[in-house]
Design an enzyme around this catalytic site. Structure first.
Site, PDB file in Angstrom:
ATOM      1  N   SER A   1     -14.882 -26.739  29.396  1.00 59.09           N
ATOM      2  CA  SER A   1     -16.271 -26.343  29.622  1.00 59.09           C
ATOM      3  C   SER A   1     -16.749 -26.450  31.068  1.00 59.09           C
ATOM      4  O   SER A   1     -17.917 -26.155  31.341  1.00 59.09           O
ATOM      5  CB  SER A   1     -17.185 -27.185  28.731  1.00 59.09           C
ATOM      6  OG  SER A   1     -16.852 -28.543  28.870  1.00 59.09           O
TER       7      SER A   1
ATOM      8  N   THR B   1     -20.706 -29.180  29.671  1.00 60.38           N
ATOM      9  CA  THR B   1     -21.307 -29.162  31.014  1.00 60.38           C
ATOM     10  C   THR B   1     -21.494 -30.561  31.558  1.00 60.38           C
ATOM     11  O   THR B   1     -21.958 -31.438  30.842  1.00 60.38           O
ATOM     12  CB  THR B   1     -22.704 -28.506  30.895  1.00 60.38           C
ATOM     13  OG1 THR B   1     -22.524 -27.151  30.532  1.00 60.38           O
ATOM     14  CG2 THR B   1     -23.489 -28.600  32.175  1.00 60.38           C
TER      15      THR B   1
ATOM     16  N   THR C   1     -20.659 -25.962  35.265  1.00 60.37           N
ATOM     17  CA  THR C   1     -20.255 -25.544  33.918  1.00 60.37           C
ATOM     18  C   THR C   1     -19.559 -24.191  33.945  1.00 60.37           C
ATOM     19  O   THR C   1     -19.752 -23.404  34.882  1.00 60.37           O
ATOM     20  CB  THR C   1     -21.499 -25.428  33.015  1.00 60.37           C
ATOM     21  OG1 THR C   1     -21.100 -25.236  31.666  1.00 60.37           O
ATOM     22  CG2 THR C   1     -22.399 -24.287  33.428  1.00 60.37           C
TER      23      THR C   1
ATOM     24  N   ARG D   1     -23.686 -13.088  31.712  1.00 63.79           N
ATOM     25  CA  ARG D   1     -24.704 -14.046  31.236  1.00 63.79           C
ATOM     26  C   ARG D   1     -24.709 -15.289  32.147  1.00 63.79           C
ATOM     27  O   ARG D   1     -23.675 -15.839  32.478  1.00 63.79           O
ATOM     28  CB  ARG D   1     -24.391 -14.445  29.798  1.00 63.79           C
ATOM     29  CG  ARG D   1     -25.381 -15.463  29.195  1.00 63.79           C
ATOM     30  CD  ARG D   1     -24.906 -16.886  29.338  1.00 63.79           C
ATOM     31  NE  ARG D   1     -25.728 -17.839  28.597  1.00 63.79           N
ATOM     32  CZ  ARG D   1     -25.623 -19.152  28.724  1.00 63.79           C
ATOM     33  NH1 ARG D   1     -24.739 -19.676  29.546  1.00 63.79           N
ATOM     34  NH2 ARG D   1     -26.396 -19.959  28.024  1.00 63.79           N
TER      35      ARG D   1
ATOM     36  N   THR E   1     -28.157 -30.283  29.255  1.00 68.33           N
ATOM     37  CA  THR E   1     -26.923 -29.763  28.682  1.00 68.33           C
ATOM     38  C   THR E   1     -27.273 -29.139  27.343  1.00 68.33           C
ATOM     39  O   THR E   1     -28.290 -29.480  26.747  1.00 68.33           O
ATOM     40  CB  THR E   1     -25.875 -30.893  28.543  1.00 68.33           C
ATOM     41  OG1 THR E   1     -24.649 -30.341  28.038  1.00 68.33           O
ATOM     42  CG2 THR E   1     -26.325 -32.004  27.635  1.00 68.33           C
ATOM     43  N   GLY E   2     -26.431 -28.213  26.897  1.00 69.03           N
ATOM     44  CA  GLY E   2     -26.719 -27.550  25.630  1.00 69.03           C
ATOM     45  C   GLY E   2     -26.981 -26.076  25.831  1.00 69.03           C
ATOM     46  O   GLY E   2     -26.562 -25.500  26.838  1.00 69.03           O
TER      47      GLY E   2
HETATM   48  C1  SD4 Z   1     -25.179 -23.068  29.375  1.00 75.00           C
HETATM   49  N1  SD4 Z   1     -26.174 -25.259  29.437  1.00 75.00           N
HETATM   50  O1  SD4 Z   1     -24.470 -22.292  29.983  1.00 75.00           O
HETATM   51  C2  SD4 Z   1     -24.919 -24.538  29.543  1.00 75.00           C
HETATM   52  C3  SD4 Z   1     -23.884 -24.974  28.558  1.00 75.00           C
HETATM   53  C4  SD4 Z   1     -23.867 -26.434  28.289  1.00 75.00           C
HETATM   54  O2  SD4 Z   1     -23.285 -28.224  27.127  1.00 75.00           O
HETATM   55  O3  SD4 Z   1     -24.541 -27.206  28.883  1.00 75.00           O
HETATM   56  N2  SD4 Z   1     -23.177 -26.897  27.365  1.00 75.00           N
HETATM   57  O4  SD4 Z   1     -26.063 -22.726  28.588  1.00 75.00           O
END
Ligand code: SD4
Length: 336
Positions: free
Chosen positions: A98, A200, A218, A228, A251-252
């Site tokens: 990731s 991330t 990330t 994207r 994160t997320g």
């Molecule tokens: C995203 N926030 O590209 C990042 C992905 C991520 O834990 O944080 N994953 O949307």
């Protein structure tokens, strides 16, 4: 705290000591890194009753990242050097799916990286949708320090990186390619909550001078549409730092963070007097109140200028690494 993941203090100190040896650090420098173990500090040690150097980083990989950050500090680095060193360690780990090399590709099989950094003076740099360059946070730092801009994207970001001396590298590892080929069998885009607990990495650091910095790096959500960009390289969404107040990172699922300008919100809530923990909780609530969160995870992590920290997520499973000169912990974030 998740006991199974809890690192052993002796092994932490051992790692610092051997790191010190590798780096040729003087014994006092190693002592500074393990300050709590030293009976009588020598006068080169910054007293730890000021906030003292503190790092918080998202997910399990934050533990190793923070060690790299403290190593940079021990060599005279600033909070921003701590951030860059921590990010590099995770970006160059080809096993992680990731961040950096080895990150899962988009639906066309192309790895594109997003990263940003920000320092205590409010300077910011960012790259997004960048291909073939292994250290996106370092490129973001160069954008911040060597250009009049904040953000470079795509081909322009890569060109700038190559001109700055970064090497072109194939970022799609065999492991990531195989995962993508398996995904292609169904070809179904569905964000997955807490994909593998080393998502991330968002990193916040306070150095011994009280300078705050932050970074986020990330490969973004797996199998995204080509082009994207998520929250991670967006100043105010995936990261925000105000040296007089505090710093936050996310994160997320980036779309949920971007829609609520999450990290900026957390810092503004701290400016208004909230503890970092309460600020993260309030920002998560803003998401919960404004969209269906049954299939999406967001976690916020915050550190204020006095060294207080907190984290909160929509769902369980988010954790973060806390490292100071005295302690190292992997902490399960609260949720809900
Ligand atoms: C995203 N926030 O590209 C990042 C992905 C991520 O834990 O944080 N994953 O949307």
């Amino acid at each position: 705290m998740s006991q199974s993941n809890k690192p052993n203090r002796r092994s932490f100190i051992g790692k610092l000591a051997s790191l010190g040896g590798v780096l040729g650090l003087a014994p006092f420098a190693i002592n500074r890194m393990i300050g709590a173990e030293i009976a009588k500090p020598v006068n080169t040690i910054t007293p730890l009753d000021k906030p003292g150097a503190t790092m918080v980083s998202t997910w399990n990989h934050g533990i190793q990242a923070n060690i790299a950050g403290f190593s940079a500090l021990s060599k005279g680095g600033t909070a921003l050097d701590m951030i860059e060193a921590a990010a590099k360690l995770v970006e160059e780990d080809a096993e992680g799916l990731s961040v950096g090399i080895g990150g899962l590709p988009d639906r066309d099989g192309i790895v594109t990286l997003d990263a940003c950094c920000m320092d205590h003076t409010g300077q910011a740099g960012s790259v997004a949708a960048m291909q073939d360059i292994m250290y996106p946070l370092s490129v973001a730092r160069k954008v911040m320090e060597e250009t009049p801009h904040v953000m470079l994207v795509g081909e322009g970001a890569k060109m700038f990186a190559l001109e700055s001396g970064f090497k072109s590298t194939d970022l799609l590892t065999e492991k990531a390619r195989e995962a993508w080929l398996r995904w292609m069998e169904k070809h179904e885009y569905k964000p997955v909550i807490n994909i593998e607990n080393h998502d991330t990495i968002g990193i916040l650091a306070l150095d011994n001078e009280g300078r705050l910095s932050g970074g986020c790096t990330t490969s973004g959500v797996a199998y995204k549409m080509h082009g994207r960009v998520g929250d991670s390289p967006i100043i105010g969404a995936g990261l925000f730092v105000d040296g007089a107040v505090g710093a936050a990172t996310a994160t997320g699922l980036g779309e949920a963070v971007m829609r609520t300008v999450g990290s900026f919100l957390v810092v503004e809530l701290m400016r208004g007097g909230l503890h970092p923990q309460a600020a993260c909780e309030t920002a998560v609530k803003r998401i919960i109140d404004s969209m269906d969160v049954s299939n999406l995870q967001v976690g916020y992590l915050a550190l204020d200028k006095t060294g207080r920290h907190g984290a909160h997520a929509i769902h369980s499973g988010f954790n973060y690494a806390l490292t100071t000169l005295k302690t190292e912990n992997l902490i399960d974030a609260t949720h809900g």
